[in-house]
Design an enzyme around this catalytic site. Structure first.
Site, PDB file in Angstrom:
ATOM      1  N   SER A 123      86.867  27.563  -3.305  1.00  0.00           N
ATOM      2  CA  SER A 123      87.043  26.697  -2.320  1.00  0.00           C
ATOM      3  C   SER A 123      88.798  26.090  -2.501  1.00  0.00           C
ATOM      4  CB  SER A 123      86.428  25.478  -2.122  1.00  0.00           C
ATOM      5  OG  SER A 123      86.672  24.351  -1.490  1.00  0.00           O
ATOM      6  N   GLU A 125      89.328  23.328  -1.847  1.00  0.00           N
ATOM      7  CA  GLU A 125      89.368  21.885  -2.411  1.00  0.00           C
ATOM      8  C   GLU A 125      89.753  21.869  -3.868  1.00  0.00           C
ATOM      9  OE1 GLU A 125      87.967  18.787  -1.115  1.00  0.00           O
ATOM     10  OE2 GLU A 125      88.047  20.143   0.622  1.00  0.00           O
ATOM     11  N   TYR A 146      82.567  18.442  -6.410  1.00  0.00           N
ATOM     12  CA  TYR A 146      82.698  19.766  -5.842  1.00  0.00           C
ATOM     13  C   TYR A 146      83.641  20.555  -6.108  1.00  0.00           C
ATOM     14  CZ  TYR A 146      82.736  23.428  -1.897  1.00  0.00           C
ATOM     15  OH  TYR A 146      82.919  24.725  -1.283  1.00  0.00           O
TER      16      TYR A 146
END
Ligand code: NAP
Length: 314
Positions: A123, A125, A146
């Site tokens: 991801s 992120e 996460y």
């Protein structure tokens, strides 16, 4: 050819399964539930076309038995608690699903001498705020439970590839959308909210920080990119993105304007929807995917919004 798809009932797992089935693959999907939610499979017309096995990605013996019995050519690890916002409220479940699931699958592959290929859904992120458009070599600053879990898993996949010669690779996905996003994600909330405003002019939509900026792409294209990365002669982690970044305010304004509405007349900003730590800008560099694999996204944020609104209206 046979593929195992972990997280087969989610947005990407469903779209990926459909793509693999269309190529003539035998697809075995793994779900945690013995009564899996097949609503996306039904919408895509693939329900019943893939075998669905109940399994826990974190259970070594169960996964060893599965991989040994199925002998897949390709494994896609898309299973995760995938909401950044929820990861602040459920960090342990988020860590378990992502870190333990990933390392367990890699250990199974190592122990079984698995020669096929393994894809891990990374991801964007992991980068935190991107000062420059990020690629797979960019320094990482995860800002949520996460993101920490995705970052650790990204590192783990690299270690297993380099140290043990496993054919595993990460595609670092920037945000990508489809009508199959769950209602907890902000893009879906905006489209649903705008349609509610269209039907009922008194409806109010509550949102958090509209100044955050993202690189949004179309999920159907991104599941193709996953396969390109996985099947490359030389396995290399890659970023999957469009390269174009826009603010959430832009997203909201365009959704409302496609519906001929003024967003400022309908949207409230709510403090309670702000996250403990928020990525302000996130943008990927599409150049390595184009250079190494000749792949580039053809649908950017405007195309994403237009498709989401058009499909939600039908
Ligand atoms: P999704 O719709 O939430 O699907 C993920 C699937 O994982 C679910 O269908 C679920 O399947 C399984 N799952 C959910 N919670 C779990 C848990 N706690 N433990 C184990 N499995 C769990 O996600 P997606 O949008 O398709 O994303 C696919 C992958 O790409 C995820 O790993 C996500 O983190 C990553 N990713 C997505 C985006 C994006 O923009 N969509 C961006 C970057 C990365 P069952 O309930 O059937 O087990």
């Amino acid at each position: 050819m046979k593929a195992l798809v972990f997280g087969c009932t989610g947005q990407d797992g469903s779209l990926l399964s459909r793509s693999l089935l269309r190529q003539g693959y035998e697809v075995v999907g793994i779900s945690r539930s013995s009564n899996p939610n097949l609503s996306i499979h039904l919408a895509l017309g693939i329900a019943g076309s893939l075998e669905i096995v109940t399994g826990d990605l974190c259970d070594f013996r169960e996964m060893l038995e599965l991989v040994t019995r199925q002998q897949p050519d390709e494994i896609y690890n898309l299973a995760a608690q995938s909401s950044v916002g929820l990861s602040f409220r459920q960090p342990v479940d988020t860590f378990n699903s992502i870190i333990n699931g990933t390392i367990n699958l890699l250990e199974v592959a190592r122990f079984a001498g698995y020669q096929g290929r393994i894809y891990f859904a990374g991801s964007s992120e992991i980068f935190g705020n991107t000062a420059q458009p990020a690629d797979a070599q960019t320094r990482r600053y995860p800002l949520s439970p996460y993101a920490i879990a995705k970052d650790a898993s990204f590192n783990t996949v690299q270690v297993y590839r380099q140290a043990y010669g496993l054919n595993c690779v990460t595609g670092v996905l920037f945000n990508h959308e489809s009508p199959y996003r769950s209602a907890t994600f902000v893009t879906r909330k905006i489209v649903d909210g705008a349609l509610a405003c269209k039907r009922n002019r008194g409806y109010r939509l509550s949102l958090g920080n509209l100044q955050v900026a993202r690189d949004w792409g179309w999920a159907e294209e991104y599941v193709e990119a996953m396969q390109v990365i996985l099947r490359a002669e030389h396995l290399q982690d890659q970023v999957i993105c469009t390269g174009r970044m826009q603010t959430l305010e832009y997203f909201v304004a365009r959704v409302f304007s496609v519906l001929d509405l003024d967003w400022q007349a309908h949207v409230d900003i709510q403090e309670s929807l702000l996250r403990p730590s928020e990525i302000l800008q996130s943008q990927g560099n599409p150049e390595p995917m184009l250079r190494c694999h000749g792949w580039q996204a053809s649908i950017d944020v405007d195309g994403v919004i237009d498709r989401l609104v058009a499909q939600a209206r039908t």
